[in-house]
Design a protein around this motif. Structure first.
Motif, mmCIF file in Angstrom:
data_model
loop_
_atom_site.group_PDB
_atom_site.id
_atom_site.type_symbol
_atom_site.label_atom_id
_atom_site.label_comp_id
_atom_site.label_asym_id
_atom_site.label_seq_id
_atom_site.Cartn_x
_atom_site.Cartn_y
_atom_site.Cartn_z
ATOM 1 N N HIS A 71 34.659 33.158 50.773
ATOM 2 C CA HIS A 71 35.769 32.492 51.453
ATOM 3 C C HIS A 71 37.103 32.972 50.881
ATOM 4 O O HIS A 71 37.144 33.694 49.896
ATOM 5 C CB HIS A 71 35.643 30.967 51.371
ATOM 6 N N HIS A 73 39.678 31.816 49.168
ATOM 7 C CA HIS A 73 40.403 31.421 47.953
ATOM 8 C C HIS A 73 40.493 32.585 46.969
ATOM 9 O O HIS A 73 39.533 33.332 46.779
ATOM 10 C CB HIS A 73 39.743 30.187 47.317
ATOM 11 N N HIS A 76 37.997 34.026 44.490
ATOM 12 C CA HIS A 76 36.845 34.749 45.053
ATOM 13 C C HIS A 76 37.265 36.090 45.667
ATOM 14 O O HIS A 76 36.585 37.089 45.528
ATOM 15 C CB HIS A 76 36.153 33.874 46.114
ATOM 16 N N HIS A 167 35.030 23.612 53.092
ATOM 17 C CA HIS A 167 35.856 23.995 51.944
ATOM 18 C C HIS A 167 36.979 24.930 52.410
ATOM 19 O O HIS A 167 38.125 24.812 51.964
ATOM 20 C CB HIS A 167 34.978 24.643 50.888
ATOM 21 N N ASP A 186 31.686 28.077 47.315
ATOM 22 C CA ASP A 186 32.203 26.767 46.883
ATOM 23 C C ASP A 186 31.740 25.661 47.824
ATOM 24 O O ASP A 186 32.354 24.596 47.885
ATOM 25 C CB ASP A 186 33.738 26.780 46.831
HETATM 26 ZN ZN ZN Z 1 37.254 27.851 46.865
#
Ligand code: ZN
Length: 322
Positions: A71, A73, A76, A167, A186
């Protein structure tokens, strides 16, 4: 820093300085042709150093490595822009790619946060202190988009993509049915709870999240490889715990509103947080930002369920019990 989890499958713990998450897990699957690296760390020196030496120790050549990012963020995604070579494929999802490669993101998110009651004097510090502001990928990225049911085959492993919005809007988990492995990103973490919040009003992230927990519940899973902290086995039990955690949070939000109308920031200031600070006033602008996002996600969910109503007080959104 490196741990062999299964044959040809390794975990590198990539440190996240100053973050309560402490580290992000990067999983490396070694294969004859292209190897696969799942999640990478923030785009900063401390992460790069550990990833470079880890990959060297594993004898993985970046010229023969592809990436799968769970994802958007930055813990990551961020470092992938420094690791990927011109022979790398970066697998990602469409909804998150649209956010990553969009313009005007910070202005939109700051406006939304302001509407939720975030104090003006702390807003600028929250933005400039945000990890995504400091450690994001350099420049737009060229992604290979994956969706539900697509597979990535690598050596002895064949991973199936499972879309798990919540998320983030586009979050994808990987499932290896023969080895009963679940790469959870996550979506499901063991000793911490994933942050559920929204960067806009257009989503109901908690509803998405709870549905995505139900969606994966029946999978046969022996081992979960999460984005943070340790790998774990109690897949179904953990899903039940996460669902009950959010139920408790929803009840807490309702009881806070019993005392009067509030905006998301004010609700957040009265919720209980698992953070080492004695009072809300000692939270950093960044922590207040995450907390307000989480409060808004719960308020939005309650609004859609018909338990809470929203109104406007000047430019700010306020919520009351229905
Ligand atoms: Zn995350």
């Amino acid at each position: 820093m490196i741990k062999e989890i299964l044959p040809n499958l390794y975990r590198i713990r990539v440190p996240l300085p100053q973050s309560p998450l402490r580290a992000v897990n990067s999983y490396v699957i070694k294969a004859e042709g292209q190897s696969l690296i799942i999640d990478t760390g923030q785009n900063r020196e401390e992460c790069m150093r550990v990833m470079s030496s880890g990959l060297k120790e594993l004898d993985v050549d970046l010229k023969k490595a592809d990436f799968f990012i769970t994802h958007l963020h930055v813990d990551h995604l961020g470092l992938v822009s420094s690791l990927a070579t011109d022979t790398s494929t970066i697998y990602f999802n469409q909804p998150d790619a649209a956010v990553v490669n969009s313009v005007g993101f910070w202005e939109r998110i700051a406006n939304f946060t302001r509407m939720n009651g975030f104090p003006e004097d702390e807003l600028q510090r929250a933005v400039t202190g945000h990890p995504a502001y400091k450690y994001g990928p350099t420049g737009p990225l060229d992604f290979h988009i994956l969706k539900e049911g697509d597979t990535i085959s690598i050596g002895d492993y064949s991973f199936k993509c499972i879309e798990t919005p919540g998320h983030t809007r586009g979050h994808i988990c990987l499932y290896e049915p023969n080895k009963r492995l679940f790469v959870s990103g996550d979506h499901i973490l063991n000793d911490i709870t994933p942050n559920i919040s929204s960067e806009s009003d257009g989503r109901n992230p908690l509803d998405e999240y709870l549905k995505s927990l139900d969606k994966v519940y029946d999978l046969e899973v022996d081992l979960v490889l999460p984005g943070h902290r340790g790998v774990f086995k109690n897949f179904k039990e953990r899903i039940r715990e996460l669902k009950s955690h959010h139920q408790t949070r929803l009840n807490e939000v309702l009881s806070i509103l019993e005392k009067g109308n509030k905006n998301a920031f004010q609700v957040a200031s009265q919720m209980s947080w698992d953070i080492d600070y004695e009072s809300w006033h000692l939270f950093s602008p960044m922590q207040k930002w995450f907390a307000s996002g989480e409060a808004f996600a719960h308020l939005k969910y309650l609004e859609e369920k018909g338990k809470v109503r929203r109104g406007m007080e000047g430019q700010k959104i306020v919520f009351s019990l229905k």
